[in-house]
Design an enzyme around this catalytic site. Structure first.
Site, PDB file in Angstrom:
ATOM      1  N   ARG A  63      -2.608  -5.993  -7.431  1.00 17.10           N
ATOM      2  CA  ARG A  63      -1.543  -7.015  -7.477  1.00 17.10           C
ATOM      3  C   ARG A  63      -1.499  -8.042  -8.235  1.00 17.10           C
ATOM      4  O   ARG A  63      -0.474  -8.415  -9.082  1.00 17.10           O
ATOM      5  CB  ARG A  63      -1.523  -7.403  -6.018  1.00 17.10           C
ATOM      6  CG  ARG A  63      -1.046  -6.444  -4.827  1.00 17.10           C
ATOM      7  CD  ARG A  63      -1.226  -7.141  -3.619  1.00 17.10           C
ATOM      8  NE  ARG A  63      -2.833  -7.321  -3.482  1.00 17.10           N
ATOM      9  CZ  ARG A  63      -3.086  -8.682  -2.964  1.00 17.10           C
ATOM     10  NH1 ARG A  63      -2.254  -9.643  -2.654  1.00 17.10           N
ATOM     11  NH2 ARG A  63      -4.441  -8.852  -3.175  1.00 17.10           N
ATOM     12  N   HIS A  99       0.740  -1.206  -0.018  1.00 19.31           N
ATOM     13  CA  HIS A  99      -0.085  -0.008  -0.055  1.00 19.31           C
ATOM     14  C   HIS A  99       0.904   1.371   0.153  1.00 19.31           C
ATOM     15  O   HIS A  99       0.516   2.198  -0.833  1.00 19.31           O
ATOM     16  CB  HIS A  99      -0.821   0.145   1.387  1.00 19.31           C
ATOM     17  CG  HIS A  99      -1.974  -0.999   1.397  1.00 19.31           C
ATOM     18  ND1 HIS A  99      -2.058  -1.712   2.637  1.00 19.31           N
ATOM     19  CD2 HIS A  99      -2.905  -1.320   0.606  1.00 19.31           C
ATOM     20  CE1 HIS A  99      -3.169  -2.456   2.275  1.00 19.31           C
ATOM     21  NE2 HIS A  99      -3.583  -2.176   1.162  1.00 19.31           N
ATOM     22  N   LYS A 154     -16.289  -7.343   4.781  1.00 19.65           N
ATOM     23  CA  LYS A 154     -14.960  -7.880   5.446  1.00 19.65           C
ATOM     24  C   LYS A 154     -15.346  -7.528   6.942  1.00 19.65           C
ATOM     25  O   LYS A 154     -15.864  -6.410   7.410  1.00 19.65           O
ATOM     26  CB  LYS A 154     -13.619  -6.893   5.073  1.00 19.65           C
ATOM     27  CG  LYS A 154     -13.303  -7.543   3.677  1.00 19.65           C
ATOM     28  CD  LYS A 154     -12.040  -6.693   3.476  1.00 19.65           C
ATOM     29  CE  LYS A 154     -11.603  -7.020   1.939  1.00 19.65           C
ATOM     30  NZ  LYS A 154     -10.397  -6.069   1.546  1.00 19.65           N
ATOM     31  N   SER A 190      -3.170  -7.713   3.033  1.00 16.86           N
ATOM     32  CA  SER A 190      -3.354  -7.682   4.404  1.00 16.86           C
ATOM     33  C   SER A 190      -4.006  -8.855   4.982  1.00 16.86           C
ATOM     34  O   SER A 190      -3.425  -9.104   5.949  1.00 16.86           O
ATOM     35  CB  SER A 190      -4.467  -6.595   4.582  1.00 16.86           C
ATOM     36  OG  SER A 190      -4.096  -5.163   4.278  1.00 16.86           O
TER      37      SER A 190
HETATM   38  O1  PNS Z   1      -9.396  -2.605   0.548  1.00 12.67           O
HETATM   39  P1  PNS Z   1     -10.631  -2.966   0.116  1.00 12.67           P
HETATM   40  O2  PNS Z   1     -11.374  -3.585   1.132  1.00 12.67           O
HETATM   41  O3  PNS Z   1     -10.738  -3.645  -1.009  1.00 12.67           O
HETATM   42  O4  PNS Z   1     -11.232  -1.541  -0.154  1.00 12.67           O
HETATM   43  C1  PNS Z   1     -12.883  -1.593  -0.433  1.00 12.67           C
HETATM   44  C2  PNS Z   1     -13.402  -0.138   0.004  1.00 12.67           C
HETATM   45  C3  PNS Z   1     -13.447  -0.013   1.313  1.00 12.67           C
HETATM   46  C4  PNS Z   1     -12.722   0.916  -0.963  1.00 12.67           C
HETATM   47  C5  PNS Z   1     -14.660  -0.256  -0.614  1.00 12.67           C
HETATM   48  O5  PNS Z   1     -15.538  -1.183  -0.206  1.00 12.67           O
HETATM   49  C6  PNS Z   1     -15.699   1.050  -0.253  1.00 12.67           C
HETATM   50  O6  PNS Z   1     -15.520   1.809  -1.216  1.00 12.67           O
HETATM   51  N1  PNS Z   1     -16.421   1.352   0.872  1.00 12.67           N
HETATM   52  C7  PNS Z   1     -16.975   2.366   1.113  1.00 12.67           C
HETATM   53  C8  PNS Z   1     -18.479   2.488   0.975  1.00 12.67           C
HETATM   54  C9  PNS Z   1     -18.643   2.454  -0.563  1.00 12.67           C
HETATM   55  O7  PNS Z   1     -18.490   3.686  -0.982  1.00 12.67           O
HETATM   56  N2  PNS Z   1     -19.244   1.515  -1.104  1.00 12.67           N
HETATM   57  C10 PNS Z   1     -19.555   1.538  -2.506  1.00 12.67           C
HETATM   58  C11 PNS Z   1     -18.399   1.523  -3.428  1.00 12.67           C
HETATM   59  S1  PNS Z   1     -17.742   0.122  -3.904  1.00 12.67           S
END
Ligand code: PNS
Length: 163
Positions: A90, A17, A41, A127
């Site tokens: 990745r 990251h 998650k 992670s």
């Molecule tokens: O590291 P990750 O878990 O792949 O990140 C995913 C994340 C947290 C960026 C995504 O779930 C997110 O944007 N969450 C915030 C809520 C949201 O906007 N959801 C809709 C867009 S996908």
């Protein structure tokens, strides 16, 4: 001024990251690391811990800040006037997972997402895998920033995880 938002769970932030954040900062004047909630998650660390660990990891990079974004990502991205979302990729599975989110965010708010390929040295560092290694007392110190390694040891109460 160009602004990029790099969103993620960051549970916890890894050296992969940090590399993507550093490289994104080479492309944008300001980079905001957005610690957000992935509904699929169950994080090990609280949002406040994840923000604190991410902030420690990027403290030496000018023009980078870390925030918690508890709501919809595009609302935050729009509110700060960001030019783009940046995500590191990745492996192929990342592309499959990230593409629907990128298209959804563009659908919702016209925000484009740029994918940066992970440096091959970090392509195996996820992670979730780091947590699994730490959970079993394995060494993680060369995959995460030092404060994260310490936090993982504390979380699993496993001194061997420092090795
Ligand atoms: O590291 P990750 O878990 O792949 O990140 C995913 C994340 C947290 C960026 C995504 O779930 C997110 O944007 N969450 C915030 C809520 C949201 O906007 N959801 C809709 C867009 S996908």
């Amino acid at each position: 001024m160009s602004i990029a938002v790099i969103p993620g769970s960051f549970d916890p932030i890894t050296l992969g990251h940090v590399d993507v954040i550093r490289r994104a900062r080479g492309l944008f004047d300001t980079v905001i690391v957005a610690v957000a909630r992935n509904a699929s998650k169950s994080p090990l660390f609280s949002p406040a811990q994840r923000v604190e660990l991410a902030a420690a990891a990027v403290q030496d990079i000018d023009g980078v800040s870390v925030v918690e974004v508890p709501g919809l990502l595009v609302d935050y991205v729009t509110a700060v006037g960001a030019t783009a979302i940046v995500k590191g990729i990745r492996i192929g599975a990342d592309l499959e997972a990230e593409t629907p989110m990128a298209l959804l965010n563009r659908h919702l708010a016209g925000i484009e997402t740029l994918f940066l390929p992970a440096d091959p040295r970090h392509a195996h560092i996820a992670s979730s895998l780091v947590k699994d290694v730490a959970r079993h007392g394995g060494p993680v110190a060369d995959m995460v920033p030092a404060p994260v390694a310490a936090a993982l040891v504390a979380a699993f109460d496993h001194p061997g995880a420092q090795a």
